[in-house]
Enzyme design. Structure first.
Site, PDB file in Angstrom:
ATOM      1  N   THR A 133       0.828  -1.207   0.000  1.00  0.00           N
ATOM      2  CA  THR A 133       0.000   0.000   0.000  1.00  0.00           C
ATOM      3  C   THR A 133       0.862   1.257   0.000  1.00  0.00           C
ATOM      4  OG1 THR A 133      -1.555   1.288   1.383  1.00  0.00           O
ATOM      5  CG2 THR A 133      -0.077  -0.200   2.517  1.00  0.00           C
ATOM      6  N   ASP A 134       0.298   2.350  -0.526  1.00  0.00           N
ATOM      7  CA  ASP A 134       1.034   3.612  -0.483  1.00  0.00           C
ATOM      8  C   ASP A 134       0.991   4.248   0.906  1.00  0.00           C
ATOM      9  OD1 ASP A 134      -1.578   4.580  -0.352  1.00  0.00           O
ATOM     10  OD2 ASP A 134      -1.368   5.962  -2.041  1.00  0.00           O
ATOM     11  N   GLU A 135       0.226   3.661   1.833  1.00  0.00           N
ATOM     12  CA  GLU A 135       0.185   4.215   3.187  1.00  0.00           C
ATOM     13  C   GLU A 135       1.516   4.059   3.910  1.00  0.00           C
ATOM     14  OE1 GLU A 135      -3.185   4.120   5.618  1.00  0.00           O
ATOM     15  OE2 GLU A 135      -4.579   3.613   4.023  1.00  0.00           O
ATOM     16  N   TYR A 159      -1.277  -0.316  11.125  1.00  0.00           N
ATOM     17  CA  TYR A 159      -1.484  -0.978   9.841  1.00  0.00           C
ATOM     18  C   TYR A 159      -0.357  -0.648   8.864  1.00  0.00           C
ATOM     19  CZ  TYR A 159      -3.024  -1.285   4.989  1.00  0.00           C
ATOM     20  OH  TYR A 159      -3.063  -1.522   3.636  1.00  0.00           O
ATOM     21  N   LYS A 163       2.655  -3.065   7.263  1.00  0.00           N
ATOM     22  CA  LYS A 163       2.865  -3.270   5.824  1.00  0.00           C
ATOM     23  C   LYS A 163       4.263  -2.827   5.413  1.00  0.00           C
ATOM     24  CE  LYS A 163       0.564  -4.586   3.026  1.00  0.00           C
ATOM     25  NZ  LYS A 163       0.427  -5.970   2.481  1.00  0.00           N
TER      26      LYS A 163
END
Length: 296
Positions: A133-135, A159, A163
């Site tokens: 994810t780009d998070e 989260y 990741k």
């Protein structure tokens, strides 16, 4: 090829499987634990295809992973299995650490052992595709502030930190053991079968059911939105043609504040829902949403 898809009953994973079965000749093994977010109904249209097979397995169960690899002999892995909701990670980070970090490490080890035992031809062709994810990069600074593959990691929730950790593990297994990996980091997905705790389906369903529309803070957080079926096509392109060891960002170039997304949904609902169904909880007299904005 035989492709092992972890998390294939999830929102993005099911879109990938539907694409693979409907648009390629590959065989698919769907490995999914079937947590609250796993939905086999999202695969009804391909479930009877002879090239599709489902295995209910937790990626933290190393013995079962070894059985699946030995039994099905995959040519590539697309790793999508993950705990993926920010708010849930704040309430209970342990599950995110277990699945996203420990589970990924077990999957990498099983894949490495399996890959090392392959013959030279199959070993050269094998790929481990990690979907992230780009998070992991933190927050966009503005509509023009796009992430790149060189953006430093700055995770801001359990989260995104979990990741980011899994991304680092995948790169470490490539550099240390030579496992042929590719990585992708995507922006926020939307589309069919999206679990209703996520922003877009949650706002739609709450509006239609006369419930408050929850927006975090003032809704000023900027996210890039990517249609899930476009993402599935991009993932297959990276698996097929990506350079080993490289990372590819996948986005939709639709950067918007969360509050803009909510207002757009409300405007569209006013157009498509007959006026008699418009509800006071979400449709204000000025034609905009009635929002409940919790404190940060």
């Amino acid at each position: 090829m035989k492709l092992l898809i972890t998390g294939g009953a999830g929102f993005i994973g099911s879109a990938v499987i539907r694409y693979l079965i409907q648009h390629t000749s590959h065989h698919v093994i769907n490995l999914d634990k079937l947590t609250y977010a796993g939905n086999l109904n999202s695969l009804i249209e391909v479930a009877q295809d002879p090239r599709y097979l489902f295995e209910q397995v937790d990626i933290c169960d190393q013995a079962e992973l070894e059985r699946v690899f030995s039994e099905h002999q995959p040519d590539a892995v697309m790793h999508l299995a993950a705990e993926s909701h920010v708010d849930r990670s704040i309430d209970g980070p342990a599950a995110f650490i277990q699945t996203n970090i420990v589970g990924t490490s077990k999957l990498l080890e099983v894949a490495r052992t399996y890959w090392q035992a392959l013959n030279a031809e199959r070993k050269a062709a094998f790929r481990f595709h990690h979907i992230s994810t780009d998070e992991v990069y933190g927050d966009l600074e503005g509509p023009e502030g796009l992430f790149s593959e060189q953006t430093p990691y700055a995770p801001s929730s359990p989260y995104s930190a979990s990741k980011a950790s899994s991304d680092h593990l995948v790169r470490a297994w490539h550099r240390t053991y030579g496992l042929p990996v590719v990585l992708t980091n995507c922006s926020n997905n939307y589309g069919p079968y999206h679990f209703p705790e996520k922003l877009i389906p949650l706002i739609i369903l709450n509006a239609l059911e006369s419930k408050p529309l929850p927006v975090y803070g003032k809704g000023e957080q900027i996210r890039d939105w990517l249609f899930v079926e476009d993402h599935a096509r991009a993932l297959y392109a990276v698996l097929s043609a990506g350079k080993i060891g490289e990372t590819y960002n996948i986005g939709g170039h639709n950067e918007k504040q969360n509050i803009e997304v909510v207002h757009t949904i409300c405007d569209l609902l006013q157009e498509v829902v007959p006026p008699r169904f418009c509800t006071k909880s979400w449709l204000a007299s000025n034609g905009r949403c009635t929002l409940r904005i919790p404190s940060p």
